[in-house]
Enzyme design. Sequence first.
Site, mmCIF file in Angstrom:
data_model
loop_
_atom_site.group_PDB
_atom_site.id
_atom_site.type_symbol
_atom_site.label_atom_id
_atom_site.label_comp_id
_atom_site.label_asym_id
_atom_site.label_seq_id
_atom_site.Cartn_x
_atom_site.Cartn_y
_atom_site.Cartn_z
ATOM 1 N N ARG A 1 -11.918 3.485 10.814
ATOM 2 C CA ARG A 1 -12.379 2.493 9.836
ATOM 3 C C ARG A 1 -12.085 1.076 10.306
ATOM 4 N NH1 ARG A 1 -8.227 3.821 4.965
ATOM 5 N NH2 ARG A 1 -6.306 3.347 6.032
ATOM 6 N N HIS B 1 1.647 8.555 5.657
ATOM 7 C CA HIS B 1 0.712 9.612 6.064
ATOM 8 C C HIS B 1 1.174 10.375 7.302
ATOM 9 C CE1 HIS B 1 -2.529 9.107 3.237
ATOM 10 N NE2 HIS B 1 -2.686 7.831 3.512
ATOM 11 N N ASP C 1 -15.197 3.541 3.698
ATOM 12 C CA ASP C 1 -14.519 2.853 4.812
ATOM 13 C C ASP C 1 -14.580 3.644 6.111
ATOM 14 O OD1 ASP C 1 -12.734 4.725 3.717
ATOM 15 O OD2 ASP C 1 -10.946 3.511 4.010
ATOM 16 N N ARG C 2 -14.334 4.932 6.022
ATOM 17 C CA ARG C 2 -14.308 5.759 7.223
ATOM 18 C C ARG C 2 -15.670 6.409 7.494
ATOM 19 N NH1 ARG C 2 -9.187 6.152 9.168
ATOM 20 N NH2 ARG C 2 -7.417 5.918 7.735
ATOM 21 N N LYS D 1 -5.954 -2.126 6.996
ATOM 22 C CA LYS D 1 -6.130 -2.338 5.556
ATOM 23 C C LYS D 1 -6.951 -3.595 5.256
ATOM 24 C CE LYS D 1 -3.511 1.186 4.307
ATOM 25 N NZ LYS D 1 -4.008 2.333 3.545
ATOM 26 N N ARG E 1 -9.298 14.457 11.664
ATOM 27 C CA ARG E 1 -9.918 13.248 11.111
ATOM 28 C C ARG E 1 -9.346 11.959 11.685
ATOM 29 N NH1 ARG E 1 -7.878 12.174 5.014
ATOM 30 N NH2 ARG E 1 -8.256 10.038 5.711
ATOM 31 N N ASP F 1 2.043 3.205 3.155
ATOM 32 C CA ASP F 1 0.959 4.181 3.197
ATOM 33 C C ASP F 1 0.703 4.736 4.594
ATOM 34 O OD1 ASP F 1 -1.359 5.534 1.894
ATOM 35 O OD2 ASP F 1 -2.357 4.438 3.497
ATOM 36 N N SER G 1 -6.741 4.259 -1.840
ATOM 37 C CA SER G 1 -6.941 2.818 -1.632
ATOM 38 C C SER G 1 -8.270 2.323 -2.182
ATOM 39 C CB SER G 1 -6.903 2.489 -0.145
ATOM 40 O OG SER G 1 -5.616 2.654 0.364
ATOM 41 N N ARG H 1 -16.689 8.465 0.310
ATOM 42 C CA ARG H 1 -16.007 7.173 0.453
ATOM 43 C C ARG H 1 -16.462 6.458 1.719
ATOM 44 N NH1 ARG H 1 -9.441 6.014 0.201
ATOM 45 N NH2 ARG H 1 -9.412 4.784 2.110
ATOM 46 N N HIS I 1 -12.029 11.350 0.180
ATOM 47 C CA HIS I 1 -13.241 11.036 0.944
ATOM 48 C C HIS I 1 -14.359 12.041 0.661
ATOM 49 C CE1 HIS I 1 -11.465 7.954 3.614
ATOM 50 N NE2 HIS I 1 -10.354 8.630 3.417
ATOM 51 N N HIS J 1 -1.048 11.087 -0.494
ATOM 52 C CA HIS J 1 -0.642 10.154 -1.558
ATOM 53 C C HIS J 1 0.073 10.929 -2.668
ATOM 54 C CE1 HIS J 1 -4.248 7.419 -0.335
ATOM 55 N NE2 HIS J 1 -3.277 7.404 0.545
ATOM 56 N N ASP K 1 -1.233 0.040 -4.731
ATOM 57 C CA ASP K 1 -2.512 0.638 -5.107
ATOM 58 C C ASP K 1 -2.384 2.114 -5.496
ATOM 59 O OD1 ASP K 1 -1.834 1.221 -2.453
ATOM 60 O OD2 ASP K 1 -3.907 1.242 -1.752
ATOM 61 N N HIS K 2 -1.295 2.762 -5.078
ATOM 62 C CA HIS K 2 -1.028 4.181 -5.386
ATOM 63 C C HIS K 2 0.265 4.513 -4.696
ATOM 64 C CE1 HIS K 2 -2.095 5.027 -1.236
ATOM 65 N NE2 HIS K 2 -3.142 4.234 -1.416
ATOM 66 N N ASP L 1 0.836 -1.203 0.000
ATOM 67 C CA ASP L 1 0.000 0.000 0.000
ATOM 68 C C ASP L 1 0.872 1.254 0.000
ATOM 69 O OD1 ASP L 1 -2.178 1.921 0.663
ATOM 70 O OD2 ASP L 1 -3.286 0.071 1.070
ATOM 71 N N ARG M 1 -4.291 15.123 5.480
ATOM 72 C CA ARG M 1 -3.814 13.792 5.109
ATOM 73 C C ARG M 1 -3.940 13.590 3.597
ATOM 74 N NH1 ARG M 1 -3.215 9.045 8.403
ATOM 75 N NH2 ARG M 1 -3.776 7.091 7.380
ATOM 76 N N ASP M 2 -4.937 14.250 3.009
ATOM 77 C CA ASP M 2 -5.082 14.236 1.545
ATOM 78 C C ASP M 2 -4.676 15.586 0.968
ATOM 79 O OD1 ASP M 2 -6.151 11.660 1.701
ATOM 80 O OD2 ASP M 2 -8.154 12.455 2.091
#
Length: 548
Positions: free
Chosen positions: A208, A426, A281-282, A354, A201, A422, A74, A279, A135, A493, A463-464, A23, A165-166
């Site tokens: 998640r 972060h 997951d979270r 993950k 966050r 990953d 992800s 998104r 997200h 990322h 994945d990235h 990841d 984070r993003d």
Amino acid sequence: MVDALKKMGKISRKGPVVLVIMDGVGFGKYKEGDAVAAALTGHLNKLYKANPWTKLKAHGLAVGLPSDDDMGNSEVGHNAMGCGRVFSQGAKLVNNSIETGAMFEGTTWNKLVANVKTKASTLHFIGLLSDGNVHSHIDNLKAMIVQAKKDGVAKVRIHALLDGRDVGEVSALEYFDPFEAFLASLNDASFDARIASGGGRMVITMDRYNANWNMVRKGWETHVLGEGRMFEGAHQAIETLRKESKAIDQDLPPFVIAKDGKPVGTIEDGDSVILFNFRGDRALEITKAFEAQELAEFDRKRHPKVEYAGMMEYDGDLHVPSQFLVTPPAIDKTIAEYLCASKVRQFSISETQKFGHVTYFFNGNKSGKFDDKLEEYVEIPSDIVPFEERPWMKCAEIADRVIKEVESGKWDFIKLNFPNGDMVGHTGNFQAVVCSMEGLDLQIGRIHKAVMEAGGVMVITADHGNADDMFEHGKDGSVQYKENGDPKSKTSHSLNPVPCIICDSNYQGEYESELKTGLGISSIAATCMNLLDFEAPAEYDPSIITMR
Ligand SMILES: O=C(O)[C@@H](CO)OP(=O)(O)O
Ligand SMILES: [Mn+2]
Ligand SMILES: [Mn+2]
């Protein structure tokens, strides 16, 4: 149900095909800040020398995002690898729905708006306030607030999570300040919109995979109950908490906005609540906190009766939440479904952080298995620690279990996710990321040995990017520095491509030794099918290997 895949009758290996997803491990564009290149990765270096490999696109259009300025993530990455194709993803679908007006004509929007109008109650928005587009996107929120005013809603409250984070690690005020000005420009005698609460966050609300429900409890107390440290406004809260805690945005403690000692926007019976993250997951845990009649994970103290909607349907198996604004991509015909129909025995594993990536995301945002008899999912519990303090995370434990399963001979296809590049990436801590990559490399070496001894094939990919791009760079490519002379950390990322190495224990020339170039990570699915001796379905993106 899909049909069984057609056998090619060309490849036969004694051992399993093992798909290793590192990841957040891409190929860096800049030497400075590339923690993957800086790490001692003796095993990976050897594998690059000894095996065919190629670079795969893992961002933007190649994974269904609105543009090539969008970094991968992800969700979209595992969706693409898992279904062998590229679907327009949440970020794009929500944009479309707003642009065409479909969202505001839909029954969910109108029901939530009518609810607050008839009850003279409040419309709340909860979500991540940034333009990260992983997200959420702040423009979606703004469009909804403008529409709410047009539709005659009188009172809006926003519960805004800091990102970092993003987007830049201390960029929150670049979003909060203009956003407050935007609200001020809308407010008048008939309309009252305010930020009511917030926090980092990674501290509240956006946990998640059941990693740490305490975060959701704290989010509930902050947004719903209005309990916590009180401030006059978000700007003041962020400045004060930054000074006191020294935390970067994602880790900022929670805050409640209050006037005369009273929170300005608790969530009450009769209100409407929109979680504006697209998104899942979270988003699933806070959604459960709102929707569940009984909640075992924490004591809500008060459970207001509200009309709740998510931006999207977050789980397509369980149909959660029960109301949502935008229909998610119809991701179907995933590799797991095809392999089950073809009686292929499959094992999937990661640690908690993950775990859902190799199950839920890989299966097109569906949490269930296709066939209990053919599939096993294993989750190694993640530690609840700052990952820069334990950058090896659970990669050794994941490898232990994978090796055991490879040796057991029970599986035809094994997939795993190593979170290190990953999750540590972060944190923005370069040294820790280098360490995380070295820990990961040791485990790659162990798994490689086991797979080769078992006569299998190991496909190593990601994945990235993330660990490959740890410093902020200017437009001219130069490293950006802080006042103290340290490079500015990049926590998000990257836009970089990722590797795909194919280590085949018993290669007999069945396919060209040169791998295809110019493909994206959606091609991983067809590649794995071919290596399992199946023809990939016609609608799948092309395999990376060319059969002879
Ligand atoms: O932590 C997350 O939620 C995202 C970044 O927003 O990372 P990933 O897509 O790798 O899960
Ligand atoms: Mn990822
Ligand atoms: Mn990530």
